[in-house]
Design a protein around this motif. Structure first.
Motif, PDB file in Angstrom:
ATOM      1  N   MET A 144       0.830  -1.204   0.000  1.00 44.87           N
ATOM      2  CA  MET A 144       0.000   0.000   0.000  1.00 44.87           C
ATOM      3  C   MET A 144       0.865   1.254   0.000  1.00 44.87           C
ATOM      4  SD  MET A 144      -3.088  -1.032   2.631  1.00 44.87           S
ATOM      5  CE  MET A 144      -3.896   0.543   2.379  1.00 44.87           C
ATOM      6  N   LEU A 145       1.969   1.234   0.765  1.00 45.01           N
ATOM      7  CA  LEU A 145       2.873   2.387   0.807  1.00 45.01           C
ATOM      8  C   LEU A 145       3.570   2.563  -0.542  1.00 45.01           C
ATOM      9  CD1 LEU A 145       4.212   4.685   2.306  1.00 45.01           C
ATOM     10  CD2 LEU A 145       5.894   3.064   3.199  1.00 45.01           C
ATOM     11  N   HIS A 146       3.992   1.464  -1.157  1.00 44.99           N
ATOM     12  CA  HIS A 146       4.647   1.550  -2.465  1.00 44.99           C
ATOM     13  C   HIS A 146       3.699   2.172  -3.490  1.00 44.99           C
ATOM     14  CE1 HIS A 146       7.153  -2.170  -1.081  1.00 44.99           C
ATOM     15  NE2 HIS A 146       7.469  -1.064  -0.421  1.00 44.99           N
ATOM     16  N   GLN A 147       2.440   1.744  -3.485  1.00 43.79           N
ATOM     17  CA  GLN A 147       1.460   2.284  -4.422  1.00 43.79           C
ATOM     18  C   GLN A 147       1.178   3.750  -4.132  1.00 43.79           C
ATOM     19  OE1 GLN A 147       0.220   0.626  -7.107  1.00 43.79           O
ATOM     20  NE2 GLN A 147      -0.620   2.642  -7.660  1.00 43.79           N
ATOM     21  N   PHE A 148       1.152   4.107  -2.844  1.00 39.11           N
ATOM     22  CA  PHE A 148       0.905   5.501  -2.475  1.00 39.11           C
ATOM     23  C   PHE A 148       2.022   6.398  -2.989  1.00 39.11           C
ATOM     24  CE2 PHE A 148       1.477   9.060   0.460  1.00 39.11           C
ATOM     25  CZ  PHE A 148       0.226   9.656   0.407  1.00 39.11           C
ATOM     26  N   VAL A 149       3.277   5.966  -2.837  1.00 39.62           N
ATOM     27  CA  VAL A 149       4.415   6.753  -3.331  1.00 39.62           C
ATOM     28  C   VAL A 149       4.337   6.901  -4.844  1.00 39.62           C
ATOM     29  CG1 VAL A 149       6.924   6.766  -3.595  1.00 39.62           C
ATOM     30  CG2 VAL A 149       5.911   6.163  -1.396  1.00 39.62           C
ATOM     31  N   ASN A 150       4.004   5.807  -5.525  1.00 43.65           N
ATOM     32  CA  ASN A 150       3.880   5.854  -6.983  1.00 43.65           C
ATOM     33  C   ASN A 150       2.772   6.818  -7.415  1.00 43.65           C
ATOM     34  OD1 ASN A 150       2.494   4.498  -9.631  1.00 43.65           O
ATOM     35  ND2 ASN A 150       4.709   4.218  -9.645  1.00 43.65           N
ATOM     36  N   PRO A 166      -1.912  16.945  -4.194  1.00 47.71           N
ATOM     37  CA  PRO A 166      -1.533  16.245  -2.964  1.00 47.71           C
ATOM     38  C   PRO A 166      -2.400  15.000  -2.750  1.00 47.71           C
ATOM     39  CG  PRO A 166      -1.722  18.610  -2.579  1.00 47.71           C
ATOM     40  CD  PRO A 166      -2.262  18.364  -3.951  1.00 47.71           C
ATOM     41  N   THR A 167      -1.800  13.965  -2.198  1.00 47.10           N
ATOM     42  CA  THR A 167      -2.511  12.715  -1.947  1.00 47.10           C
ATOM     43  C   THR A 167      -2.556  12.440  -0.452  1.00 47.10           C
ATOM     44  OG1 THR A 167      -0.441  11.503  -2.285  1.00 47.10           O
ATOM     45  CG2 THR A 167      -1.908  11.704  -4.174  1.00 47.10           C
ATOM     46  N   GLU A 168      -3.535  11.660  -0.035  1.00 46.04           N
ATOM     47  CA  GLU A 168      -3.698  11.324   1.386  1.00 46.04           C
ATOM     48  C   GLU A 168      -4.281   9.928   1.504  1.00 46.04           C
ATOM     49  OE1 GLU A 168      -5.973  12.903   5.445  1.00 46.04           O
ATOM     50  OE2 GLU A 168      -6.117  14.026   3.559  1.00 46.04           O
ATOM     51  N   MET A 169      -3.804   9.174   2.516  1.00 48.25           N
ATOM     52  CA  MET A 169      -4.283   7.808   2.680  1.00 48.25           C
ATOM     53  C   MET A 169      -3.863   7.267   4.037  1.00 48.25           C
ATOM     54  SD  MET A 169      -3.443   4.595   0.168  1.00 48.25           S
ATOM     55  CE  MET A 169      -4.304   3.030   0.293  1.00 48.25           C
ATOM     56  N   ASN A 194      -1.336   8.011   8.877  1.00 43.95           N
ATOM     57  CA  ASN A 194      -1.997   8.810   7.859  1.00 43.95           C
ATOM     58  C   ASN A 194      -0.913   9.468   7.014  1.00 43.95           C
ATOM     59  OD1 ASN A 194      -3.220  11.876   7.265  1.00 43.95           O
ATOM     60  ND2 ASN A 194      -4.611  10.183   6.852  1.00 43.95           N
ATOM     61  N   CYS A 195      -0.892   9.180   5.706  1.00 41.05           N
ATOM     62  CA  CYS A 195       0.166   9.650   4.810  1.00 41.05           C
ATOM     63  C   CYS A 195      -0.340  10.814   3.968  1.00 41.05           C
ATOM     64  CB  CYS A 195       0.638   8.526   3.895  1.00 41.05           C
ATOM     65  SG  CYS A 195       1.257   7.085   4.771  1.00 41.05           S
ATOM     66  N   HIS A 196       0.452  11.902   3.936  1.00 44.90           N
ATOM     67  CA  HIS A 196       0.201  13.036   3.056  1.00 44.90           C
ATOM     68  C   HIS A 196       1.370  13.128   2.084  1.00 44.90           C
ATOM     69  CE1 HIS A 196      -3.223  15.079   5.126  1.00 44.90           C
ATOM     70  NE2 HIS A 196      -2.770  14.366   6.146  1.00 44.90           N
ATOM     71  N   GLY A 197       1.080  13.066   0.786  1.00 39.74           N
ATOM     72  CA  GLY A 197       2.138  13.136  -0.213  1.00 39.74           C
ATOM     73  C   GLY A 197       1.979  14.339  -1.113  1.00 39.74           C
ATOM     74  N   THR A 198       3.100  14.963  -1.472  1.00 36.81           N
ATOM     75  CA  THR A 198       3.095  16.098  -2.391  1.00 36.81           C
ATOM     76  C   THR A 198       4.374  16.084  -3.200  1.00 36.81           C
ATOM     77  OG1 THR A 198       2.795  18.502  -2.569  1.00 36.81           O
ATOM     78  CG2 THR A 198       4.183  17.704  -0.787  1.00 36.81           C
ATOM     79  N   LEU A 199       4.369  16.768  -4.339  1.00 43.33           N
ATOM     80  CA  LEU A 199       5.533  16.765  -5.217  1.00 43.33           C
ATOM     81  C   LEU A 199       6.656  17.617  -4.631  1.00 43.33           C
ATOM     82  CD1 LEU A 199       3.843  17.119  -8.734  1.00 43.33           C
ATOM     83  CD2 LEU A 199       4.613  15.037  -7.589  1.00 43.33           C
ATOM     84  N   GLY A 235      11.319  25.155 -10.135  1.00 43.54           N
ATOM     85  CA  GLY A 235       9.974  24.625 -10.294  1.00 43.54           C
ATOM     86  C   GLY A 235       9.915  23.281 -10.980  1.00 43.54           C
ATOM     87  N   ARG A 236      11.059  22.673 -11.238  1.00 43.59           N
ATOM     88  CA  ARG A 236      11.086  21.374 -11.909  1.00 43.59           C
ATOM     89  C   ARG A 236      10.873  20.262 -10.888  1.00 43.59           C
ATOM     90  NH1 ARG A 236      15.258  17.810 -13.083  1.00 43.59           N
ATOM     91  NH2 ARG A 236      16.680  19.266 -12.029  1.00 43.59           N
ATOM     92  N   GLN A 237      10.027  19.293 -11.234  1.00 42.62           N
ATOM     93  CA  GLN A 237       9.748  18.192 -10.323  1.00 42.62           C
ATOM     94  C   GLN A 237      10.972  17.294 -10.185  1.00 42.62           C
ATOM     95  OE1 GLN A 237       6.302  15.848 -11.287  1.00 42.62           O
ATOM     96  NE2 GLN A 237       6.857  14.186  -9.918  1.00 42.62           N
ATOM     97  N   ILE A 238      11.413  17.081  -8.939  1.00 40.27           N
ATOM     98  CA  ILE A 238      12.588  16.240  -8.695  1.00 40.27           C
ATOM     99  C   ILE A 238      12.264  15.055  -7.781  1.00 40.27           C
ATOM    100  CG2 ILE A 238      14.219  18.128  -9.039  1.00 40.27           C
ATOM    101  CD1 ILE A 238      14.408  18.401  -5.995  1.00 40.27           C
ATOM    102  N   GLY A 239      11.025  14.955  -7.334  1.00 38.25           N
ATOM    103  CA  GLY A 239      10.661  13.838  -6.463  1.00 38.25           C
ATOM    104  C   GLY A 239       9.374  14.104  -5.719  1.00 38.25           C
ATOM    105  N   ALA A 240       9.281  13.560  -4.507  1.00 36.46           N
ATOM    106  CA  ALA A 240       8.070  13.711  -3.696  1.00 36.46           C
ATOM    107  C   ALA A 240       8.433  13.742  -2.218  1.00 36.46           C
ATOM    108  CB  ALA A 240       7.088  12.578  -3.973  1.00 36.46           C
ATOM    109  N   VAL A 241       7.565  14.371  -1.438  1.00 33.61           N
ATOM    110  CA  VAL A 241       7.697  14.407   0.021  1.00 33.61           C
ATOM    111  C   VAL A 241       6.467  13.740   0.619  1.00 33.61           C
ATOM    112  CG1 VAL A 241       7.835  15.850   2.079  1.00 33.61           C
ATOM    113  CG2 VAL A 241       9.089  16.498   0.030  1.00 33.61           C
ATOM    114  N   VAL A 242       6.699  12.804   1.533  1.00 33.66           N
ATOM    115  CA  VAL A 242       5.605  12.101   2.200  1.00 33.66           C
ATOM    116  C   VAL A 242       5.708  12.360   3.703  1.00 33.66           C
ATOM    117  CG1 VAL A 242       4.484   9.893   2.620  1.00 33.66           C
ATOM    118  CG2 VAL A 242       5.588  10.317   0.419  1.00 33.66           C
ATOM    119  N   VAL A 243       4.613  12.800   4.302  1.00 34.11           N
ATOM    120  CA  VAL A 243       4.558  13.055   5.742  1.00 34.11           C
ATOM    121  C   VAL A 243       3.696  11.980   6.388  1.00 34.11           C
ATOM    122  CG1 VAL A 243       3.900  14.688   7.549  1.00 34.11           C
ATOM    123  CG2 VAL A 243       4.839  15.535   5.392  1.00 34.11           C
ATOM    124  N   PHE A 244       4.261  11.310   7.414  1.00 38.86           N
ATOM    125  CA  PHE A 244       3.565  10.235   8.126  1.00 38.86           C
ATOM    126  C   PHE A 244       3.102  10.741   9.489  1.00 38.86           C
ATOM    127  CE2 PHE A 244       6.649   8.290   5.312  1.00 38.86           C
ATOM    128  CZ  PHE A 244       5.932   7.287   4.688  1.00 38.86           C
TER     129      PHE A 244
END
Length: 455
Positions: A152-158, A166-169, A182-187, A193-202
């Motif tokens: 579930m975490l792998h899919q959330f990161v993807n 922003p995503t939440e799960m 509770n995971c909050h994900g954002t680019l 301004g170029r996308q280089i990855g993601a930040v996930v807050v647990f």
């Protein structure tokens, strides 16, 4: 005609040639010495500047040579000194900002993880390491799939990396689902301004979700507990209206049943109100604890329960030194003991014994209620003090309990800064223990009861 011998001319020319050669040698030597002196005078400050630049490259800004040379070299030295000062200030600023960010991340209870576009870990704080079970030294250059086994975490990161929003799960991190985050994900973007990855807050929401489940179960249980007698009352009232009231015998029987259900409703409402008052009093510090003799409280509780105990021929034994005292609210502690004794009597067979024992422990005392009842399976112990929780629902309702007795006892003990524990062996009985501090309360809600008696 006058003539000079050729030999004399040759000798003169040779002497002149010798002088010229010697003079040339002397001049060459002087020029070489002068050139060496001048080159060294120029090369020395340049060498000092080179050594200075190398020390700056190594981050050693303290080294500052004193350079005395030509105007151009001195200007170069001043420029290098200014550059070194500005570089040192910028590096100090970057280090200070990095330390501040690290301090903030380390102090957060939320876990923070940064990943690149290939889902490799870039950075994470200590809270994330604890939640995910990762050591900080293991994360460099490794992907989230290598370190955390959670589909579930792998899919959330993807999903976070491929989504522009922003995503939440909520994601369970343990195999048994006991830890929920509770995971909050954002680019993650760079300065351009170029996308280089993601930040996930647990955020660990295990306790919050458990409380939500308890609340839902409580509402469902209250609804069920109230609905059962209300349904019965409604049914008997309709029967009476349909003509049963004309038969005195049936009418009396139906009214007796209605009265029984009304009494049950009254008991449930009264217990809920009592529980609410105890919680409110504990939160607002309204519970008054006085220096009390424990043996008197226990004897009063036994007197309240002796009718039910005598009906089942159950003997109640008290083992408590008369000098044992504690700072308690006597009516509340008596209520807790009555609830525990009721529970022990209800689940004990006829002719058995219930023992109350008071012992001392470090910093406090323990009041234990031992019964010889049917015992409780281990899987029920962690939820035994929840409101309306019943091990055997059919038997509990048959015995007439409201399902709130142990919850009330637990809150009374907690209001005294104590704790209520249980040990049980199926088929052999249970031990409910009240652990109470014996020192005066610190909140000022204390007064002296009966004077201390010499032991």
């Amino acid at each position: 005609r006058t003539s000079i011998p050729i030999n004399s001319v040759d000798q003169a020319i040779g002497a002149i040639r010798t002088k010229i050669i010697f003079g040339g040698l002397v001049i060459s030597v002087l020029a070489a010495v002068l050139g060496l002196f001048v080159s060294r005078r120029i090369a020395r400050p340049i060498g000092q500047i080179r050594t200075w630049a190398e020390s700056i490259a190594r981050g050693q800004f303290q080294y500052r040579p004193s350079i005395t040379a030509s105007e151009e070299i001195e200007a170069l030295s001043v420029s290098l000194s200014r550059m070194a000062e500005e570089l040192r200030e910028r590096i100090d600023t970057v280090i200070r900002q990095r330390n501040e960010i690290e301090a903030v991340l380390s102090s957060m209870v939320e876990g923070v993880v940064a990943l690149d576009m290939e889902e490799r870990l870039i950075s994470m704080n200590q809270a994330a390491c604890r939640m995910l079970g990762i050591r900080m030294s293991d994360m460099q250059g490794r992907s989230i799939q290598e370190l955390v086994r959670s589909t579930m975490l792998h899919q959330f990161v993807n999903d976070t990396l491929s989504s522009r929003k922003p995503t939440e799960m909520d994601i369970p991190l343990s195999s048994d689902g006991e830890v929920i985050v509770n995971c909050h994900g954002t680019l993650l973007r760079d300065a351009g301004g170029r996308q280089i990855g993601a930040v996930v807050v647990f955020n660990d929401v295990t306790r919050l979700r458990r409380l939500e489940n308890i609340r839902r179960e409580f509402v469902a249980n209250v609804s069920h507990e109230l609905k059962t007698p209300i349904t019965a009352i409604k049914g008997f009232v309709e029967t009476l209206r349909d003509g049963a009231v004309k038969n005195p015998k049936d009418a009396d029987r139906f009214l007796t049943i209605i009265d029984k259900h009304v009494a049950r409703l009254e008991a449930i409402v009264e217990d809920l109100l009592r529980l609410s008052r105890i919680e409110q009093g504990a939160e607002q510090g309204e519970i008054e604890r006085i220096d009390s003799r424990i043996s008197e409280i226990l004897r009063t509780a036994v007197q309240v329960c002796h009718v039910r105990a005598d009906a089942k021929q159950i003997g109640i034994e008290i083992s408590c030194p008369e000098e044992t005292r504690a700072w308690v609210d006597p009516p509340l502690l008596e209520q807790a003991m009555v609830n525990l004794l009721d529970n022990a009597i209800n689940y004990s067979e006829e002719g058995k014994k219930v023992r109350i024992r008071v012992t001392q422990e470090e910093g406090g005392m323990v009041i234990s209620v031992h019964d010889q009842g049917c015992g409780i399976e281990k899987k029920h112990l962690s939820r035994l003090f929840e409101r309306f929780y019943r091990v055997d629902k059919a038997r509990s309702r048959q015995l007439g309990g409201t399902g709130l007795g142990l919850a009330i006892a637990k809150h009374i003990v907690q209001a005294h800064a104590g704790r209520l524990t249980v040990e049980s062996i199926p088929g052999r009985g249970s031990i409910f223990s009240i652990h109470l501090p014996t020192n005066p309360p610190r909140n000022g809600s204390a007064s002296h009861g009966d004077p201390l008696q010499p032991s």
